[in-house]
Design an enzyme around this catalytic site. Structure first.
Site, PDB file in Angstrom:
ATOM      1  N   GLU A  21       0.833  -1.216   0.000  1.00  0.00           N
ATOM      2  CA  GLU A  21       0.000   0.000   0.000  1.00  0.00           C
ATOM      3  C   GLU A  21       0.863   1.260   0.000  1.00  0.00           C
ATOM      4  O   GLU A  21       0.635   2.193  -0.769  1.00  0.00           O
ATOM      5  CB  GLU A  21      -0.931  -0.013   1.216  1.00  0.00           C
ATOM      6  CG  GLU A  21      -1.943  -1.158   1.175  1.00  0.00           C
ATOM      7  CD  GLU A  21      -2.694  -1.369   2.476  1.00  0.00           C
ATOM      8  OE1 GLU A  21      -3.749  -2.040   2.432  1.00  0.00           O
ATOM      9  OE2 GLU A  21      -2.237  -0.923   3.553  1.00  0.00           O
TER      10      GLU A  21
ATOM     11  N   GLY B 281     -11.386  -6.134   1.290  1.00  0.00           N
ATOM     12  CA  GLY B 281     -12.168  -7.182   0.645  1.00  0.00           C
ATOM     13  C   GLY B 281     -13.528  -6.604   0.273  1.00  0.00           C
ATOM     14  O   GLY B 281     -14.106  -5.825   1.038  1.00  0.00           O
TER      15      GLY B 281
ATOM     16  N   LEU C  80     -11.183 -11.673   6.122  1.00  0.00           N
ATOM     17  CA  LEU C  80     -12.395 -12.404   5.721  1.00  0.00           C
ATOM     18  C   LEU C  80     -12.112 -13.292   4.517  1.00  0.00           C
ATOM     19  O   LEU C  80     -11.798 -12.806   3.432  1.00  0.00           O
ATOM     20  CB  LEU C  80     -13.508 -11.403   5.383  1.00  0.00           C
ATOM     21  CG  LEU C  80     -14.872 -11.818   5.907  1.00  0.00           C
ATOM     22  CD1 LEU C  80     -14.890 -11.679   7.419  1.00  0.00           C
ATOM     23  CD2 LEU C  80     -15.963 -10.972   5.281  1.00  0.00           C
TER      24      LEU C  80
ATOM     25  N   MET D 144      -9.193  -3.977   8.022  1.00  0.00           N
ATOM     26  CA  MET D 144      -8.763  -4.292   9.384  1.00  0.00           C
ATOM     27  C   MET D 144      -8.237  -3.087  10.177  1.00  0.00           C
ATOM     28  O   MET D 144      -7.643  -3.285  11.239  1.00  0.00           O
ATOM     29  CB  MET D 144      -7.709  -5.417   9.329  1.00  0.00           C
ATOM     30  CG  MET D 144      -8.237  -6.663   8.630  1.00  0.00           C
ATOM     31  SD  MET D 144      -7.031  -7.989   8.435  1.00  0.00           S
ATOM     32  CE  MET D 144      -6.896  -8.589  10.105  1.00  0.00           C
ATOM     33  N   GLU D 145      -8.426  -1.865   9.671  1.00  0.00           N
ATOM     34  CA  GLU D 145      -7.857  -0.696  10.370  1.00  0.00           C
ATOM     35  C   GLU D 145      -8.740   0.549  10.393  1.00  0.00           C
ATOM     36  O   GLU D 145      -8.691   1.326  11.370  1.00  0.00           O
ATOM     37  CB  GLU D 145      -6.504  -0.284   9.724  1.00  0.00           C
ATOM     38  CG  GLU D 145      -5.398  -1.306   9.799  1.00  0.00           C
ATOM     39  CD  GLU D 145      -5.454  -2.329   8.663  1.00  0.00           C
ATOM     40  OE1 GLU D 145      -6.129  -2.048   7.633  1.00  0.00           O
ATOM     41  OE2 GLU D 145      -4.859  -3.415   8.789  1.00  0.00           O
TER      42      GLU D 145
ATOM     43  N   ASP E 161      -9.712  -8.184  -3.232  1.00  0.00           N
ATOM     44  CA  ASP E 161     -10.349  -9.512  -3.224  1.00  0.00           C
ATOM     45  C   ASP E 161     -11.812  -9.310  -2.855  1.00  0.00           C
ATOM     46  O   ASP E 161     -12.221  -8.194  -2.549  1.00  0.00           O
ATOM     47  CB  ASP E 161      -9.644 -10.431  -2.212  1.00  0.00           C
ATOM     48  CG  ASP E 161      -9.680  -9.853  -0.807  1.00  0.00           C
ATOM     49  OD1 ASP E 161      -8.713  -9.179  -0.424  1.00  0.00           O
ATOM     50  OD2 ASP E 161     -10.694 -10.020  -0.108  1.00  0.00           O
TER      51      ASP E 161
END
Ligand code: ADE
Length: 271
Positions: free
Chosen positions: A32, A98, A195, A215-216, A239
């Site tokens: 990233e 995701g 996930l 996740m953040e 994804d």
């Protein structure tokens, strides 16, 4: 609500210190942050608690850039340090996610207008009832949850992105046909889980009408809210969070992350 259990525990925000500060720009992983390399001129670095904060400029603006690592706690720690140590006037997060909304595809980009920590709450009868982080997850307490993007900031973000088209993703990058990534505004979910599960993805879409999961982001929103500073979280889909996500993520992460970085560079102008 119990005394001291409100979203910010009654702490008053003081924005005066932050007003002229740099922008705090956070990524979680190397794929990233790599997309800022060509546009970011580092002037100095400072290591704190194993995180390297790069102070410098991007497109003529003062920026502190940091790779936080994965998960809500890492994101909350670097957010806090950006605000308290570096005096950041706003926080930006650029990265991948995701896809949760079946209408979206790999490469599409989501600007978060609502961020929800989908893994904070009470488990009863095998189901998680989500509460706002910090609120006691018990019957009788406020059940409202999520961090809403300020409407004025959303309007500026929409204006800054109007007419923008992202470069087409190659057939190699999508694993299918070459396609133009879409730009969406919507709900992004955050939790300390990668996930890789169709059932959970469907449940999250039904429950939150969300576009993406990562996740953040919502922990950055939580910290920024306590300081009373603006924030923007942008995510490109690496994804679709289902059965193939453990294979799609490594295959598409690097290429997808470019889209979020492109938007973030434009959005830096509105903060
Ligand atoms: N970030 C990118 N893909 C993700 C996924 N499937 N789950 C959580 N975070 C992600």
């Amino acid at each position: 609500m119990l005394p001291g259990s409100s979203a910010n525990n009654g702490i008053k925000s003081d924005m005066t210190e932050q007003k002229g500060g740099p922008l705090g720009l956070i990524c979680a992983i190397p794929e990233e942050i790599a997309h800022f390399g060509a546009h970011f001129r580092a002037e100095s670095t400072r290591d704190i608690a194993g995180f390297t904060f790069q102070q410098g400029s991007m497109d003529g603006r003062q920026v502190v850039l940091v790779e936080a690592g994965i998960g809500k706690v890492n994101a909350a720690v670097v957010s806090t340090l950006l605000l308290q140590v570096f005096g950041a006037r706003a926080l930006l997060f650029s990265g991948v996610a995701g896809g949760v909304d079946p209408a979206l595809a790999i490469g599409d980009v989501v600007v978060a207008t609502r961020l929800v920590q989908h893994d904070y709450g009470a488990l009863a009868d095998g189901e998680l009832k989500v509460y706002q982080p910090g609120v006691p997850p018990l019957p009788g307490f406020d059940e409202a949850h999520g961090y809403e993007l300020d409407k004025g900031l959303e309007a500026k973000a929409r204006a800054a992105l109007s007419g923008l088209t992202l470069p087409a993703l190659s057939a190699e990058a999508t694993g299918g046909e070459a396609r133009m990534p879409g730009i969406h505004f919507g709900t992004v979910l955050t939790g300390d889980q990668f996930l890789n599960c169709e059932t959970s993805r469907d449940r999250l879409f039904r429950t939150f009408a969300a576009q993406a999961v990562e996740m953040e982001g919502a922990s950055v929103a939580q910290v920024a809210t306590r300081w009373g500073v603006p924030y923007l979280v942008v995510r490109s889909l690496s994804d679709l969070a289902g059965a193939d996500s453990h294979m799609d993520f490594p295959a598409f992460c690097q290429a997808a992350a470019a889209g979020a970085a492109e938007l973030i560079r434009r959005l830096a102008a509105v903060l």
